[in-house]
Design an enzyme around this catalytic site. Structure first.
Site, PDB file in Angstrom:
ATOM      1  N   LYS A 136      -6.940  -4.909  -3.282  1.00 17.54           N
ATOM      2  CA  LYS A 136      -7.751  -5.431  -2.176  1.00 17.54           C
ATOM      3  C   LYS A 136      -8.730  -4.371  -1.693  1.00 17.54           C
ATOM      4  O   LYS A 136      -8.536  -3.186  -1.960  1.00 17.54           O
ATOM      5  CB  LYS A 136      -6.843  -5.876  -1.018  1.00 17.54           C
ATOM      6  N   ASP A 177       0.796  -1.246   0.000  1.00 10.58           N
ATOM      7  CA  ASP A 177       0.000   0.000   0.000  1.00 10.58           C
ATOM      8  C   ASP A 177       0.826   1.294   0.000  1.00 10.58           C
ATOM      9  O   ASP A 177       0.534   2.212   0.780  1.00 10.58           O
ATOM     10  CB  ASP A 177      -0.981  -0.002   1.193  1.00 10.58           C
ATOM     11  N   CYS A 206      -2.373  -3.020   7.571  1.00  7.06           N
ATOM     12  CA  CYS A 206      -2.174  -3.900   6.419  1.00  7.06           C
ATOM     13  C   CYS A 206      -0.892  -4.717   6.498  1.00  7.06           C
ATOM     14  O   CYS A 206      -0.872  -5.872   6.067  1.00  7.06           O
ATOM     15  CB  CYS A 206      -2.297  -3.094   5.130  1.00  7.06           C
TER      16      CYS A 206
HETATM   17  C1  VGL Z   1      -5.042   0.490   5.577  1.00  7.52           C
HETATM   18  C2  VGL Z   1      -6.701   1.282   6.939  1.00  7.52           C
HETATM   19  C3  VGL Z   1      -7.614   1.209   5.914  1.00  7.52           C
HETATM   20  C4  VGL Z   1      -3.590   0.114   5.411  1.00  7.52           C
HETATM   21  C5  VGL Z   1      -5.939   0.399   4.532  1.00  7.52           C
HETATM   22  O1  VGL Z   1      -3.084   0.112   4.268  1.00  7.52           O
HETATM   23  O2  VGL Z   1      -2.943  -0.191   6.439  1.00  7.52           O
HETATM   24  N1  VGL Z   1      -5.430   0.920   6.775  1.00  7.52           N
HETATM   25  N2  VGL Z   1      -7.212   0.765   4.709  1.00  7.52           N
END
Ligand code: VGL
Ligand code: ZN
Length: 206
Positions: A106, A8, A151
């Protein structure tokens, strides 16, 4: 085979983004430096539809960080982030993607969140990452990216569950810390579950 999983590294998780992770931008150059040391490099991408159930804005009367039930599970509500095909969902500027062999998206199903790069939070659907790694005979994974307490943590636990030797490169991750201490707690939980938490300078690469 050994794989590097870059989690991410997207605009919305960088300072100034919708769900900014403090110092999130600091991991981008580390992620770039790490890549040539691995035979297999993949990335995950948080990729939500605008009506996603993890967004506080889609729960009238609720606020960011409130808890609701989503898909039968407790769900922390987040600001609108990483909406498909928006600038916020794009990869971070300066993130070198030339060696990334595959991107796994995702959080696509509006009814369930997906912190892990492998499976949604209810373990109903695979992103394809586990099958892809198996196909490549990957038995060991190194994880870096955002956010340590969400994540990265969920991806590491799923890695262990799949029987992969799982490492988290601590300085190549940053966390949200919704509650003070969440990052430290996440690292401690990962260690006691069998994840090796290491520093990038312990890798003899880059
Ligand atoms: C994430 C919260 C919501 C992350 C993704 O990448 O850690 N955290 N969506
Ligand atoms: Zn998300």
């Amino acid at each position: 085979m050994v794989a590097l999983i870059l989690v991410d590294l997207q605009n919305d998780f960088l300072p100034g983004g919708a769900l900014a992770v403090p110092e999130g931008d600091a991991v981008v150059p580390i992620a770039n430096r790490l890549q040539p040391g691995f035979e297999v490099v993949v990335a995950t991408q948080d990729w939500h539809p605008a009506n996603h159930g993890s967004f506080a804005a889609n729960h009238p009367g609720k606020r960011v960080y409130d808890e609701v039930k989503l898909g039968g599970l407790p769900q922390t509500l987040w600001p609108v982030h990483c909406v498909q095909n928006t600038k916020g969902a794009d990869f971070a500027p300066g993130f070198d993607r030339r060696r990334i062999q595959q991107v796994f998206q995702k959080g696509i199903d509006p009814e369930i969140d997906s912190y892990s790069g492998f499976f949604d939070n209810a373990d109903r659907r695979s992103t394809g990452l586990s099958e892809w790694l198996k196909d490549k005979r990957v038995r060991e994974i190194y994880i870096a990216g955002l956010a340590t307490d969400y994540c990265v943590r969920f991806t590491a636990f799923d890695g262990l569950g799949l029987g992969l030797r799982t490492h988290v490169i601590e300085d190549a991750c940053r966390g949200v810390n919704v509650q003070p201490g969440d990052v430290e707690r996440a690292l401690r939980e990962m260690r006691s579950a069998g994840v090796e938490v290491l520093h990038s300078n312990e890798l003899k690469i880059g």
